[in-house]
Write a protein that holds these residues in place. Structure first.
Motif, short mmCIF file in Angstrom:
data_model
loop_
_atom_site.label_atom_id
_atom_site.label_comp_id
_atom_site.label_asym_id
_atom_site.label_seq_id
_atom_site.Cartn_x
_atom_site.Cartn_y
_atom_site.Cartn_z
N UNK A 188 1.04 -1.16 -0.14
CA UNK A 188 -0.10 -0.11 0.00
C UNK A 188 0.83 1.17 -0.11
N UNK A 189 0.78 2.08 -0.96
CA UNK A 189 1.77 3.08 -1.21
C UNK A 189 3.12 2.73 -1.11
N UNK A 190 3.64 1.68 -1.72
CA UNK A 190 5.02 1.49 -1.70
C UNK A 190 5.44 0.48 -0.33
N UNK A 191 4.57 0.59 0.76
CA UNK A 191 4.69 -0.11 1.81
C UNK A 191 4.09 -1.35 2.04
N UNK A 192 4.63 -2.24 2.80
CA UNK A 192 3.86 -3.44 3.14
C UNK A 192 2.43 -3.19 3.60
N UNK A 193 1.37 -3.48 3.10
CA UNK A 193 0.03 -3.44 3.44
C UNK A 193 -0.11 -3.98 4.93
N UNK A 194 -1.29 -3.46 5.35
CA UNK A 194 -1.77 -3.83 7.01
C UNK A 194 -2.97 -4.41 6.92
N UNK A 195 -3.34 -5.32 7.84
CA UNK A 195 -4.73 -5.83 8.11
C UNK A 195 -5.35 -4.61 8.89
N UNK A 196 -6.76 -4.48 8.75
CA UNK A 196 -7.48 -3.49 9.78
C UNK A 196 -8.24 -4.34 10.67
N UNK A 197 -8.06 -4.22 12.01
CA UNK A 197 -8.83 -4.95 12.94
C UNK A 197 -10.16 -4.28 13.42
N UNK A 198 -10.09 -2.86 13.24
CA UNK A 198 -11.34 -2.14 13.56
C UNK A 198 -11.29 -0.62 12.79
N UNK A 199 -12.49 -0.37 12.79
CA UNK A 199 -12.95 1.14 12.29
C UNK A 199 -14.00 1.60 13.19
N UNK A 200 -13.65 2.57 14.05
CA UNK A 200 -14.68 3.29 14.97
C UNK A 200 -14.92 4.62 14.71
N UNK A 201 -16.24 4.97 14.62
CA UNK A 201 -16.85 6.20 14.45
C UNK A 201 -17.02 6.83 15.55
N UNK A 202 -16.86 8.30 15.94
CA UNK A 202 -17.19 8.88 17.13
C UNK A 202 -17.56 10.16 16.79
#
Length: 209
Positions: free
Chosen positions: A39-53
């Motif tokens: 992702x943008x030339x760097x190793x991609x990451x998994x996403x464990x949560x997306x929190x809206x507040x």
């Protein structure tokens, strides 16, 4: 452009985005890197949560801002699990775009309501009232001998779909049939609510001569 977000933090652990004058925050928590995906030339990451507040001051905010906030969170909740929609960084730009698009449209609706509250008298609009996700418009015209209340139900889809409505007639003969005939000729799209008010004024509340 629908880039309504501002990046306020990006670390190994998480990214934090602010929307709508810092009244909505999205925190994205990262999991481990994903082998072979970048992702943008760097190793991609998994996403464990997306929190809206929400950080809107409900007591101090004007009704139009509270409505905008309700519609935004109506959209967020309607999407189900954001972690399922956005399991890795690869999906994050699309998620940010989808959120920005809805926020942009809702923000414009808020600006339309503020316009009507300030200048409504020019269109024989006596009162603009907001309750939950309904907008009540009280029209009165002596030349048309008419006074009625138009209630419109708005949602996060605004302004891409016609608005459900009901009419309460106080004086005169303008009712649901007359309003429906006018609204059927107002296309959905940018400044939909403002164009509805202008069309009612032009077609029903002017001097019949």
């Amino acid at each position: 452009s629908f880039t309504e977000w501002e990046l306020v933090e990006w670390s190994e652990q998480q990214a934090v985005f602010n929307f709508l004058y810092d009244s909505v925050t999205l925190t994205v928590v990262f999991g481990p890197p994903i082998d072979g995906e970048f992702f943008t030339a760097c190793p991609s990451r998994s996403i464990t949560s997306l929190d809206f507040e929400s950080f809107l001051d409900e007591e101090q905010a004007p009704p139009s801002s509270r409505l905008v906030q309700r519609l935004i969170f109506q959209f967020i909740e309607s999407q189900g699990s954001w972690q399922d929609k956005c399991p890795t960084l690869h999906y994050l730009p699309q998620a940010l775009f989808d959120i920005s698009l809805v926020i942009n449209r809702c923000k414009i609706l808020g600006e339309e309501l503020e316009f009507l509250q300030r200048w409504g008298a020019k269109f024989h609009l006596l009162e603009t009232d907001i309750k939950d996700t309904e907008v009540k418009l009280l029209f009165s015209s002596s030349v048309a001998f008419a006074k009625f209340e138009l209630t419109l139900a708005v949602s996060h889809d605004y302004p891409s779909a016609a608005l459900p409505f009901r009419v309460q007639t106080h004086i005169g003969n303008i009712g649901e049939k007359e309003i429906a005939a006018v609204l059927s000729k107002v296309p959905v799209g940018h400044h939909y609510l403002r164009r509805i008010v202008i069309s009612i004024h032009q077609n029903l509340l002017q001097d019949p001569r």
